[in-house]
Design a protein around this motif. Structure first.
Motif, short mmCIF file in Angstrom:
data_model
loop_
_atom_site.label_atom_id
_atom_site.label_comp_id
_atom_site.label_asym_id
_atom_site.label_seq_id
_atom_site.Cartn_x
_atom_site.Cartn_y
_atom_site.Cartn_z
N VAL A 1 0.85 -1.19 0.00
CA VAL A 1 0.00 0.00 0.00
C VAL A 1 0.89 1.24 0.00
O VAL A 1 1.74 1.39 0.88
CB VAL A 1 -0.94 0.00 1.23
CG1 VAL A 1 -1.76 1.27 1.28
CG2 VAL A 1 -1.83 -1.24 1.22
N ALA B 1 -0.53 7.97 1.01
CA ALA B 1 -1.63 8.75 0.46
C ALA B 1 -1.08 9.86 -0.44
O ALA B 1 -0.03 10.45 -0.13
CB ALA B 1 -2.47 9.35 1.58
N GLU B 2 -1.79 10.14 -1.52
CA GLU B 2 -1.36 11.18 -2.44
C GLU B 2 -1.26 12.51 -1.71
O GLU B 2 -2.18 12.91 -0.99
CB GLU B 2 -2.34 11.29 -3.60
CG GLU B 2 -1.87 12.21 -4.69
CD GLU B 2 -2.81 12.19 -5.90
OE1 GLU B 2 -3.00 13.27 -6.47
OE2 GLU B 2 -3.32 11.11 -6.23
N SER C 1 -4.45 3.45 0.59
CA SER C 1 -3.30 4.31 0.87
C SER C 1 -3.08 4.39 2.38
O SER C 1 -3.98 4.08 3.16
CB SER C 1 -3.52 5.72 0.30
OG SER C 1 -4.63 6.33 0.92
#
Length: 179
Positions: free
Chosen positions: A96, A99-100, A170
Motif C-alpha cells: 500500500v 496517500a497522495e 493508501s
C-alpha cells in the motif's frame, strides 16, 4: 611577572573542562546518554500495536478507514517515513503506497508514548477478479526489516483499473498520539 597570565590561563582551562563534564548538564553537552536525536529506529517488535476500531466500508465501492496505534514499549526511538503496509491474500499480496500528497513526518517516541496512522481503502466486490481477497494486514516500520501481521476482517479491497494487485488503498503519515 608571568605568574598572572599563567594563573588566568589555568583558571580558564579549568572552567572549560568543568563545563564539559555532563554531570547534571541539561544541555546535553558531553553526555553519553542515548537520546532520540541519535536516530534510533523504532522496531515493530517493541511496539504494542492496536488495529482499529475501524470505520469499515459497508459495501463494494465504499471507502473505509482503519486507524493503527503504535505504543512504544522500549527505549526512545524515532519513526521517520511512512509505515510499510502489505495486504496479503491467500495467493498474492500487494503493498500500500502513501496517500497522495501526504508528507512523511519524523515522530520521536519515548517509552509509553504512542503514534498513529490511518489506512484508507475502497471495498471491492467479493469474488470479483478486480478485488484482492485480503486475509492479513502486515505492518512494518520505516528503516526496519520486520513486520507484524494482523487478521483482516474488512472485506475485499478493490484494485485500481481492475487490477487486484494494485489495491485502491493508501496509508497516511505518522502523527503523535495524545497530548
Amino acid at each position: 611577572m608571568r605568574a598572572a597570565p599563567l594563573a588566568v590561563t589555568a583558571l580558564a582551562a579549568t572552567l572549560l573542562l568543568t563545563g564539559c563534564s555532563g554531570d547534571g548538564d541539561s544541555s546535553g553537552g558531553g553526555s553519553a546518554v542515548a537520546s532520540p536525536s541519535n536516530g534510533t529506529t523504532c522496531r515493530i517488535a517493541h511496539m504494542d500495536v492496536e488495529v482499529g476500531p475501524a470505520n469499515v466500508a459497508p459495501a463494494a465501492g465504499d471507502t473505509g478507514n482503519i486507524p493503527v496505534t503504535l505504543t512504544n514499549q522500549s527505549a526512545d526511538c524515532t519513526l521517520d517515513g511512512f509505515p510499510g503496509i502489505d495486504l496479503n491474500a491467500a495467493d498474492s499480496s500487494a503493498s500500500v503506497p502513501p496517500a497522495e500528497g501526504a508528507k512523511a513526518t519524523k515522530v520521536t517516541l519515548a517509552k509509553g508514548t504512542a503514534a498513529t496512522f490511518t489506512l484508507t481503502y475502497t471495498r471491492g466486490e467479493a469474488g470479483a477478479k478486480a478485488s484482492l481477497d485480503v486475509k492479513t494486514l502486515a505492518i512494518g516500520l520505516p528503516g526496519a526489516d520486520t513486520q507484524k501481521s494482523f487478521k483482516w476482517s474488512y472485506g475485499p479491497v478493490q484494485g485500481k483499473s481492475d487490477n487486484a494487485d494494485d489495491p485502491n488503498a493508501s496509508v497516511g503519515a505518522f502523527t503523535q498520539a495524545g497530548d
